[in-house]
Design a protein around this motif. Sequence first.
Motif, PDB file in Angstrom:
ATOM      1  N   ILE A  84     -13.608  -4.121  10.859  1.00  0.00           N
ATOM      2  CA  ILE A  84     -12.223  -3.650  10.912  1.00  0.00           C
ATOM      3  C   ILE A  84     -11.619  -3.898  12.294  1.00  0.00           C
ATOM      4  O   ILE A  84     -10.463  -4.323  12.415  1.00  0.00           O
ATOM      5  CB  ILE A  84     -12.152  -2.158  10.538  1.00  0.00           C
ATOM      6  N   ARG A 124     -13.218  -7.145   4.223  1.00  0.00           N
ATOM      7  CA  ARG A 124     -14.445  -7.128   3.417  1.00  0.00           C
ATOM      8  C   ARG A 124     -15.154  -8.487   3.421  1.00  0.00           C
ATOM      9  O   ARG A 124     -16.184  -8.651   2.798  1.00  0.00           O
ATOM     10  CB  ARG A 124     -14.082  -6.740   1.973  1.00  0.00           C
ATOM     11  N   PRO A 154       0.839  -1.206   0.000  1.00  0.00           N
ATOM     12  CA  PRO A 154       0.000   0.000   0.000  1.00  0.00           C
ATOM     13  C   PRO A 154       0.870   1.251   0.000  1.00  0.00           C
ATOM     14  O   PRO A 154       1.931   1.270   0.628  1.00  0.00           O
ATOM     15  CB  PRO A 154      -0.784  -0.126   1.315  1.00  0.00           C
ATOM     16  N   ALA A 197      -7.233   3.759   5.796  1.00  0.00           N
ATOM     17  CA  ALA A 197      -6.926   3.019   4.572  1.00  0.00           C
ATOM     18  C   ALA A 197      -7.795   1.771   4.459  1.00  0.00           C
ATOM     19  O   ALA A 197      -8.307   1.446   3.379  1.00  0.00           O
ATOM     20  CB  ALA A 197      -5.442   2.636   4.555  1.00  0.00           C
ATOM     21  N   VAL A 198      -7.980   1.074   5.561  1.00  0.00           N
ATOM     22  CA  VAL A 198      -8.807  -0.126   5.543  1.00  0.00           C
ATOM     23  C   VAL A 198     -10.282   0.252   5.395  1.00  0.00           C
ATOM     24  O   VAL A 198     -11.038  -0.394   4.661  1.00  0.00           O
ATOM     25  CB  VAL A 198      -8.569  -0.964   6.812  1.00  0.00           C
ATOM     26  N   GLN A 214      -6.888  -4.831   4.570  1.00  0.00           N
ATOM     27  CA  GLN A 214      -7.794  -4.307   3.543  1.00  0.00           C
ATOM     28  C   GLN A 214      -8.476  -5.443   2.783  1.00  0.00           C
ATOM     29  O   GLN A 214      -9.659  -5.352   2.431  1.00  0.00           O
ATOM     30  CB  GLN A 214      -7.026  -3.421   2.556  1.00  0.00           C
ATOM     31  N   SER A 272     -11.511   2.864   3.843  1.00  0.00           N
ATOM     32  CA  SER A 272     -11.747   3.266   2.449  1.00  0.00           C
ATOM     33  C   SER A 272     -11.894   2.053   1.547  1.00  0.00           C
ATOM     34  O   SER A 272     -12.757   2.020   0.656  1.00  0.00           O
ATOM     35  CB  SER A 272     -10.599   4.155   1.954  1.00  0.00           C
ATOM     36  N   ALA A 273     -11.037   1.046   1.764  1.00  0.00           N
ATOM     37  CA  ALA A 273     -11.103  -0.169   0.944  1.00  0.00           C
ATOM     38  C   ALA A 273     -12.434  -0.887   1.142  1.00  0.00           C
ATOM     39  O   ALA A 273     -13.037  -1.381   0.181  1.00  0.00           O
ATOM     40  CB  ALA A 273      -9.943  -1.096   1.301  1.00  0.00           C
ATOM     41  N   CYS A 274     -12.908  -0.941   2.381  1.00  0.00           N
ATOM     42  CA  CYS A 274     -14.190  -1.604   2.656  1.00  0.00           C
ATOM     43  C   CYS A 274     -15.355  -0.854   2.024  1.00  0.00           C
ATOM     44  O   CYS A 274     -16.222  -1.457   1.384  1.00  0.00           O
ATOM     45  CB  CYS A 274     -14.407  -1.711   4.164  1.00  0.00           C
ATOM     46  N   GLY A 288      -2.242  -3.968   4.186  1.00  0.00           N
ATOM     47  CA  GLY A 288      -2.792  -4.438   2.918  1.00  0.00           C
ATOM     48  C   GLY A 288      -3.606  -5.708   3.100  1.00  0.00           C
ATOM     49  O   GLY A 288      -4.675  -5.874   2.499  1.00  0.00           O
TER      50      GLY A 288
END
Length: 263
Positions: A119, A155, A88, A98-99, A151, A101-103, A148
């Motif tokens: 998370i 999900r 990342p 960061a995590v 992330q 946003s990815a979710c 990373g």
Amino acid sequence: MSAGFTLSDFTTGYRKQRVFDQLNLPTLTPGSLVAVLGPNAVGKSTLLKAIAGLLPASGRLQLNDIDLATLSGAARMRHVGYLPQTLPQATTLVAYEAVLSACRAVRPDLSRTEIDTLIERVFDALAIRSLALRPLSELSGGQRQMIGLAQAIARRPALLLLDEPTSALDLRWQLALIDTVHAVIAERQAVCLMAIHDINLALRFCDQVLLFGNGGLLAAGDPHDVITPDVLRTAYGVESRVEHCSQGRPIVLSDRVSALSTH
């Protein structure tokens, strides 16, 4: 309804080079941690990218009752978590952001509270809660690799694709990562394909092995059946032995480059 992950008649590659042509894999059952082994340049990363939908491909990609081949973009990434080799970016975002946003990018069906709960669980499972409020720019390569991974798994994908996830990690974090991934996959009854170079980690922790060579898929199945001196000679061009440690577990010892090696 079929369960697990099935890949058949799979063809992919790049504009000037076809890497896999009509590749077939055995059905990978739910709860399986599957090592993708083989020397450099045999297509391990290409395979994972193509399954993730990042390269053109044809063939059947069946994940439980979902035909992944009919999905693209965000629709596929709702079911597939992919961790590339590249770390990342070292941005000013803190790890938690960061995590998050990815979710939010691929799971619009989840509320903010549900995402926060996911998370929290992932940060605890990976033992990285202490990194949550630190900017990515302040983290080491290994720490960013763990973010990373967070992330990818936060999900809750049914298929997890990890490309060399231990490459930037020291021995302790390698063991922690594989242990955690194995537990998460078993709990969720998901499937994980993990490209890895360390044969002994694969032999010790993985449920199945896919071993590739220059001729394509050389062997697939239980690690104890697949990882043999003959197969390793064919794949890597080395002479090796499978011994047993004091606890009775198999371990590969590589002695020398094979006299017949063309590598």
